[in-house]
Each structure stands twice: as structure tokens, then as C-alpha cells.
Design a protein around this motif. Structure first.
Motif, PDB file in Angstrom:
ATOM      1  N   ILE A 126       1.045  -1.114  -0.048  1.00  0.00           N
ATOM      2  CA  ILE A 126      -0.032  -0.076   0.144  1.00  0.00           C
ATOM      3  C   ILE A 126       0.982   1.150   0.079  1.00  0.00           C
ATOM      4  N   LEU A 127       1.763   1.450   0.924  1.00  0.00           N
ATOM      5  CA  LEU A 127       2.898   2.481   1.074  1.00  0.00           C
ATOM      6  C   LEU A 127       3.546   2.771  -0.292  1.00  0.00           C
ATOM      7  N   VAL A 128       4.135   1.799  -0.697  1.00  0.00           N
ATOM      8  CA  VAL A 128       5.035   1.854  -1.905  1.00  0.00           C
ATOM      9  C   VAL A 128       4.150   1.961  -3.420  1.00  0.00           C
ATOM     10  N   ASP A 129       3.184   0.976  -3.642  1.00  0.00           N
ATOM     11  CA  ASP A 129       2.513   1.087  -4.781  1.00  0.00           C
ATOM     12  C   ASP A 129       1.289   1.730  -4.770  1.00  0.00           C
ATOM     13  N   VAL A 130       0.626   1.869  -3.808  1.00  0.00           N
ATOM     14  CA  VAL A 130      -0.619   2.938  -3.956  1.00  0.00           C
ATOM     15  C   VAL A 130      -0.334   4.036  -3.543  1.00  0.00           C
ATOM     16  N   LEU A 131       0.475   4.398  -2.650  1.00  0.00           N
ATOM     17  CA  LEU A 131       0.566   5.845  -2.192  1.00  0.00           C
ATOM     18  C   LEU A 131       2.008   6.371  -2.523  1.00  0.00           C
ATOM     19  N   GLY A 132       2.975   5.765  -3.218  1.00  0.00           N
ATOM     20  CA  GLY A 132       4.012   6.232  -3.784  1.00  0.00           C
ATOM     21  C   GLY A 132       5.247   6.607  -2.824  1.00  0.00           C
ATOM     22  N   LEU A 133       5.156   5.848  -1.701  1.00  0.00           N
ATOM     23  CA  LEU A 133       6.289   6.231  -0.803  1.00  0.00           C
ATOM     24  C   LEU A 133       7.607   5.645  -1.167  1.00  0.00           C
ATOM     25  N   THR A 134       8.634   6.249  -0.876  1.00  0.00           N
ATOM     26  CA  THR A 134       9.920   5.429  -1.188  1.00  0.00           C
ATOM     27  C   THR A 134      10.062   4.238  -0.178  1.00  0.00           C
ATOM     28  N   LEU A 135      10.886   3.333  -0.428  1.00  0.00           N
ATOM     29  CA  LEU A 135      11.374   2.253   0.648  1.00  0.00           C
ATOM     30  C   LEU A 135      11.739   2.622   1.962  1.00  0.00           C
ATOM     31  N   HIS A 136      12.647   3.720   1.916  1.00  0.00           N
ATOM     32  CA  HIS A 136      13.013   4.171   2.916  1.00  0.00           C
ATOM     33  C   HIS A 136      11.868   4.888   3.811  1.00  0.00           C
ATOM     34  N   GLU A 137      11.101   5.600   3.210  1.00  0.00           N
ATOM     35  CA  GLU A 137       9.826   6.297   3.812  1.00  0.00           C
ATOM     36  C   GLU A 137       9.133   5.346   4.343  1.00  0.00           C
ATOM     37  N   THR A 138       8.839   4.247   3.577  1.00  0.00           N
ATOM     38  CA  THR A 138       7.980   3.093   4.086  1.00  0.00           C
ATOM     39  C   THR A 138       8.605   2.515   5.408  1.00  0.00           C
ATOM     40  N   CYS A 139       9.891   2.318   5.504  1.00  0.00           N
ATOM     41  CA  CYS A 139      10.672   1.862   6.668  1.00  0.00           C
ATOM     42  C   CYS A 139      10.406   2.664   7.696  1.00  0.00           C
ATOM     43  N   VAL A 141       7.887   4.868   8.235  1.00  0.00           N
ATOM     44  CA  VAL A 141       6.305   4.560   8.673  1.00  0.00           C
ATOM     45  C   VAL A 141       6.190   3.270   9.440  1.00  0.00           C
ATOM     46  N   THR A 142       6.523   2.040   8.986  1.00  0.00           N
ATOM     47  CA  THR A 142       6.491   0.752   9.536  1.00  0.00           C
ATOM     48  C   THR A 142       7.172   0.356  10.875  1.00  0.00           C
ATOM     49  N   GLY A 143       8.613   0.924  10.728  1.00  0.00           N
ATOM     50  CA  GLY A 143       9.500   0.711  11.721  1.00  0.00           C
ATOM     51  C   GLY A 143      10.121  -0.677  11.315  1.00  0.00           C
ATOM     52  N   ALA A 144      10.005  -1.235  10.069  1.00  0.00           N
ATOM     53  CA  ALA A 144      10.649  -2.410   9.676  1.00  0.00           C
ATOM     54  C   ALA A 144      11.880  -2.171   9.084  1.00  0.00           C
ATOM     55  N   THR A 145      12.840  -3.003   8.776  1.00  0.00           N
ATOM     56  CA  THR A 145      14.312  -2.989   8.225  1.00  0.00           C
ATOM     57  C   THR A 145      13.911  -2.806   6.567  1.00  0.00           C
ATOM     58  N   LEU A 146      14.927  -2.149   6.163  1.00  0.00           N
ATOM     59  CA  LEU A 146      14.833  -2.324   4.593  1.00  0.00           C
ATOM     60  C   LEU A 146      14.867  -3.575   3.915  1.00  0.00           C
ATOM     61  N   ALA A 147      15.688  -4.521   4.549  1.00  0.00           N
ATOM     62  CA  ALA A 147      15.423  -5.860   4.001  1.00  0.00           C
ATOM     63  C   ALA A 147      14.040  -6.610   4.242  1.00  0.00           C
ATOM     64  N   ALA A 148      13.658  -6.430   5.229  1.00  0.00           N
ATOM     65  CA  ALA A 148      12.418  -6.884   5.664  1.00  0.00           C
ATOM     66  C   ALA A 148      11.121  -6.291   4.528  1.00  0.00           C
ATOM     67  N   THR A 149      11.184  -4.928   4.503  1.00  0.00           N
ATOM     68  CA  THR A 149      10.454  -4.134   3.525  1.00  0.00           C
ATOM     69  C   THR A 149      10.451  -4.636   2.309  1.00  0.00           C
ATOM     70  N   LYS A 150      11.588  -4.825   1.613  1.00  0.00           N
ATOM     71  CA  LYS A 150      11.835  -5.376   0.427  1.00  0.00           C
ATOM     72  C   LYS A 150      11.021  -6.677   0.250  1.00  0.00           C
ATOM     73  N   ALA A 151      11.413  -7.912   1.065  1.00  0.00           N
ATOM     74  CA  ALA A 151      11.024  -9.170   1.149  1.00  0.00           C
ATOM     75  C   ALA A 151       9.318  -8.853   1.021  1.00  0.00           C
ATOM     76  N   ALA A 152       9.014  -8.031   2.235  1.00  0.00           N
ATOM     77  CA  ALA A 152       7.341  -8.126   2.111  1.00  0.00           C
ATOM     78  C   ALA A 152       6.709  -7.507   0.732  1.00  0.00           C
ATOM     79  N   LEU A 153       7.395  -6.690   0.230  1.00  0.00           N
ATOM     80  CA  LEU A 153       6.704  -5.636  -1.036  1.00  0.00           C
ATOM     81  C   LEU A 153       6.834  -6.935  -1.974  1.00  0.00           C
TER      82      LEU A 153
END
Length: 298
Positions: A126-139, A141-153
């Protein structure tokens, strides 16, 4: 920077401007446009309380999304405890999908589809593909690591693609005869502009929530709400469903087509005790699954 230096008026203006985007996020997190509005309201209250407490914030917009994210998670935890159901599915197969196709797919996906993803996948997509946030901005917001965010995406995108290829199964929800009778009576009085008749149905202690505008308590204040409809001519009401829930759909008879808003009515016997009117929250109707009862589209 400190929100105390940002100014409360500026914060309130930012909340008004961001409300549709915040709702788009939390509605997909919760799988419900109706519950999404409840979560947004909770996030707004928390943000203003944090301002009053002198919260220190570097990037206000990301901070507001973080508050909304946490409010959505709290809501889902409460719902999990109440319903004793929320399954977490983990995808092990990862597909390589083009970025443009991913964005289109995520934007078009229904709220029900997002509920098939895990919380981490849901947030990332939602944050990356729907709202257009970057991976770093998504991290952020969610408090997740970059690696975990990439995998979840990646996994969330693959799951949405699989769900998009599955056959649609949209059945007309069941409308109980008593509920249909009461709603049709309310709709018929409204459409006939018999507002004295509508007032006769309303309880003395009625609660009216004009979503994104105001809240009214009691029959006297509710009369002001009804008077606003009495002065307008750009509406007609129809019976339908919003997210499988019996609802009154608000349409513009001069335009036709899709509804512009909806009302949810709660009853105590034959009296209306609560009205939630989403006419002034177009972002809610845009996200919700809406069905007209056959023959009701005007």
C-alpha cells in the motif's frame, strides 16, 4: 523540528489535506472503508494530542502516517481478539513483476484482496505501490528494516497478482426482512421529502455523525442535519449494501451512475438511534465495495 513550532493551524490543515491518503492506507490495512474512517479519526485525535504534548518531529507527513499505521495495527489487534480470526499467510514463491504493472495492480485491488496479505505485505504494498512512498519512507512509517520491507513488498506483489487472476465471486448479501422494511420506510420518507415523517422515526437521543464534517447529539441537532437535506435537490436515496452491510446509497439523480455517498442506520426497535452519513467523505465511497439492491439504481 518541533510540532510546537509547526503551528496547530498548520497541523490541522495538513490533516485535512492528507485525510484521503491516510484513509486509503488504513482502509486497505483494515479491509474496510467504514472501519478505515474510524481509524483515521483515531489517528487525528492522537496526532493532535501529541501536538499538545509538544512532540518532536522531523518530517510531519511521515509522522502522521506512522500514527495512522499504529492506529490501524491497534484496530486489527482489537478485531483479532474480538473475532478470534486473522490468518497470516507467508508466500514462499517470489515472481519478478514489472514496476508499472505492480502499481496498476495494487491501485485496482479490492480491499478484500489486501486482507489476504500479511500485515507486513499489506503495509509495504500500500505504502509503495498505492501511495508512492519510497522504501526508506516506508521503513520510517512501519519501523521495519529495509530488507524486511523489500521482502514483504515482493511477496505481497506476487500474492496480489495471484489473487487478480482468480475468478471473482461476488454474491448479493442477505437482507433481513425487518431490516429491509425499516430501511425502505426511511428511504421512502426521505425521497418524498417528508422530513416530518423522518423526524418521527428518530429517537430523542439519536447520534448523527456527518463524517468528515460534524457530530450532532439529540433530535434537536439532528433536525438541523435533516434541514440541510431539505434545502438541497442533488440527491436521491436507494437501498443497497456497503461492504456487505445494509446501507442507504446517496446518488445524484441529475447525473446517475455510481453513488456519491452512503448512510448507515442503527435502530432500537422502530427508532433510529444512530446515523452515519458519508456524503462528505468521497474517499470512503471510492474505497468501499458497493452494491445496489436489484431495481434500486434509479
Amino acid at each position: 523540528m518541533s510540532l510546537a513550532g509547526f503551528g496547530r493551524a498548520e497541523l490541522e490543515a495538513m490533516l485535512v489535506g492528507l485525510r484521503p491518503k491516510l484513509h486509503r492506507y488504513v482502509a486497505r490495512m483494515a479491509g474496510s472503508a467504514i472501519e478505515g474512517e474510524d481509524i483515521v479519526q483515531e489517528a487525528v485525535v492522537k496526532a493532535l494530542a501529541a501536538y499538545d504534548g509538544g512532540a518532536l518531529v522531523e518530517r510531519p507527513e511521515q509522522w502522521l502516517f506512522r500514527i495512522a499505521h499504529n492506529a490501524a495495527q491497534d484496530h486489527l489487534r482489537r478485531r483479532q481478539r474480538e473475532r478470534l480470526r486473522m490468518t497470516e499467510a507467508d508466500m514462499t514463491e517470489i515472481e519478478d513483476i514489472s514496476a508499472n504493472a505492480e502499481v496498476r495492480l495494487a491501485a485496482a485491488a479490492s480491499l478484500r484482496s489486501f486482507m489476504q496479505l500479511t500485515l507486513a505485505q499489506r503495509s509495504a504494498v500500500i505504502l509503495v505501490d498505492v501511495l508512492g512512498l519510497t522504501l526508506h519512507e516506508t521503513c520510517e512509517v512501519t519501523g521495519a528494516t529495509l530488507a524486511a520491507t523489500k521482502a514483504a513488498l515482493h511477496r505481497g506483489r506476487a500474492e496480489l497478482k495471484a489473487l487478480a487472476s482468480a475468478p471473482a465471486d461476488v454474491a448479493m448479501p442477505r437482507l433481513e426482512p425487518e431490516e429491509e422494511r425499516r430501511l425502505r420506510r426511511y428511504i421512502d420518507l426521505f425521497n418524498a421529502r417528508d422530513f416530518d415523517g423522518v423526524r418521527a422515526l428518530i429517537a430523542e437521543d439519536v447520534q448523527v455523525d456527518v463524517v468528515n464534517r460534524t457530530r450532532l447529539n439529540g433530535k434537536k441537532e439532528a433536525s438541523t442535519y435533516l434541514g440541510n437535506y431539505e434545502r438541497l435537490g442533488d440527491w436521491a436515496l436507494s437501498l443497497g449494501f456497503v461492504e456487505a452491510r445494509p446501507a442507504i446509497l446517496i446518488r445524484n439523480p441529475q447525473v446517475g451512475g455510481a453513488p456519491r455517498g452512503f448512510m448507515l442506520i442503527d435502530w432500537r426497535g422502530e427508532e433510529v438511534v444512530q446515523i452515519r452519513d458519508f456524503r462528505h467523505a468521497p474517499y470512503c465511497i471510492a474505497e468501499a465495495d458497493v452494491l445496489f439492491v436489484p431495481g434500486e439504481q434509479g
